[in-house]
Design an enzyme around this catalytic site. Sequence first.
Site, PDB file in Angstrom:
ATOM      1  N   HIS A 110      -3.432   4.525  -7.275  1.00  0.00           N
ATOM      2  CA  HIS A 110      -3.932   3.389  -6.492  1.00  0.00           C
ATOM      3  C   HIS A 110      -4.576   2.396  -7.438  1.00  0.00           C
ATOM      4  CE1 HIS A 110      -6.869   6.674  -6.527  1.00  0.00           C
ATOM      5  NE2 HIS A 110      -7.835   5.766  -6.539  1.00  0.00           N
ATOM      6  N   HIS A 112      -7.359  -0.605  -7.316  1.00  0.00           N
ATOM      7  CA  HIS A 112      -8.408  -1.241  -6.527  1.00  0.00           C
ATOM      8  C   HIS A 112      -8.311  -2.744  -6.789  1.00  0.00           C
ATOM      9  CE1 HIS A 112     -10.978   2.505  -5.993  1.00  0.00           C
ATOM     10  NE2 HIS A 112     -10.254   2.878  -7.034  1.00  0.00           N
TER      11      HIS A 112
HETATM   12  P1  AMP Z   1     -10.774   6.612  -7.055  1.00  0.00           P
HETATM   13  O1  AMP Z   1     -12.171   7.123  -7.267  1.00  0.00           O
HETATM   14  O2  AMP Z   1     -10.369   5.554  -8.023  1.00  0.00           O
HETATM   15  O3  AMP Z   1      -9.783   7.760  -6.937  1.00  0.00           O
HETATM   16  O4  AMP Z   1     -10.806   5.849  -5.663  1.00  0.00           O
HETATM   17  C1  AMP Z   1     -10.611   6.468  -4.424  1.00  0.00           C
HETATM   18  C2  AMP Z   1     -11.004   5.452  -3.377  1.00  0.00           C
HETATM   19  O5  AMP Z   1     -10.450   5.862  -2.145  1.00  0.00           O
HETATM   20  C3  AMP Z   1     -12.521   5.316  -3.156  1.00  0.00           C
HETATM   21  O6  AMP Z   1     -12.900   3.955  -3.415  1.00  0.00           O
HETATM   22  C4  AMP Z   1     -12.704   5.706  -1.685  1.00  0.00           C
HETATM   23  O7  AMP Z   1     -13.691   4.936  -1.041  1.00  0.00           O
HETATM   24  C5  AMP Z   1     -11.319   5.468  -1.118  1.00  0.00           C
HETATM   25  N1  AMP Z   1     -10.967   6.247   0.064  1.00  0.00           N
HETATM   26  C6  AMP Z   1     -11.107   7.585   0.243  1.00  0.00           C
HETATM   27  N2  AMP Z   1     -10.643   7.948   1.453  1.00  0.00           N
HETATM   28  C7  AMP Z   1     -10.175   6.813   2.053  1.00  0.00           C
HETATM   29  C8  AMP Z   1      -9.570   6.525   3.303  1.00  0.00           C
HETATM   30  N3  AMP Z   1      -9.334   7.473   4.211  1.00  0.00           N
HETATM   31  N4  AMP Z   1      -9.221   5.247   3.559  1.00  0.00           N
HETATM   32  C9  AMP Z   1      -9.453   4.270   2.660  1.00  0.00           C
HETATM   33  N5  AMP Z   1     -10.016   4.479   1.462  1.00  0.00           N
HETATM   34  C10 AMP Z   1     -10.386   5.735   1.148  1.00  0.00           C
END
Ligand code: AMP
Length: 127
Positions: A110, A112
């Site tokens: 992903h 951001h």
């Molecule tokens: P990372 O730490 O780069 O793996 O980012 C994971 C991101 O996913 C975090 O910013 C979380 O807030 C986000 N996240 C986790 N679960 C969900 C969800 N169900 N819907 C949208 N975002 C999510």
Amino acid sequence: MYYVYDDRNIFAKILRGEIPSKKVLETEHSLAFEDIHPAKPVHVLVIPKGPYVNYDHFVAEASDEEITDFFRTVGKVARETRVAEAAGGNGFRVLSNCGPDGFQEVPHLHFHVFGGAHCGPMIKRDG
Ligand code: AMP
């Protein structure tokens, strides 16, 4: 290089429609949705629909079509959320955490996209 994709992760569940998400836009190969815990006024996650663990895995194994679609989708998100200068915004940040040292929490690639406020320095220096 060898990555094993675990399809029990939360973004795989979003892609299968098993849990809801606030969709920002969708293309043939990519999905963009709002981060559940936004760190900035605009905080959107862009993911490929294919089963790729992280950036390294994606650029090594995805097709050119998937890669082009993904990167164009990141740009479209920046414009449609109006954080891109071209859309009247004031700039934005794109970031992807990879692996344990990168502090990646969800093992599906992903990016951001942050904006709507100043993002500050990129990273804290050690020491
Ligand atoms: P990372 O730490 O780069 O793996 O980012 C994971 C991101 O996913 C975090 O910013 C979380 O807030 C986000 N996240 C986790 N679960 C969900 C969800 N169900 N819907 C949208 N975002 C999510």
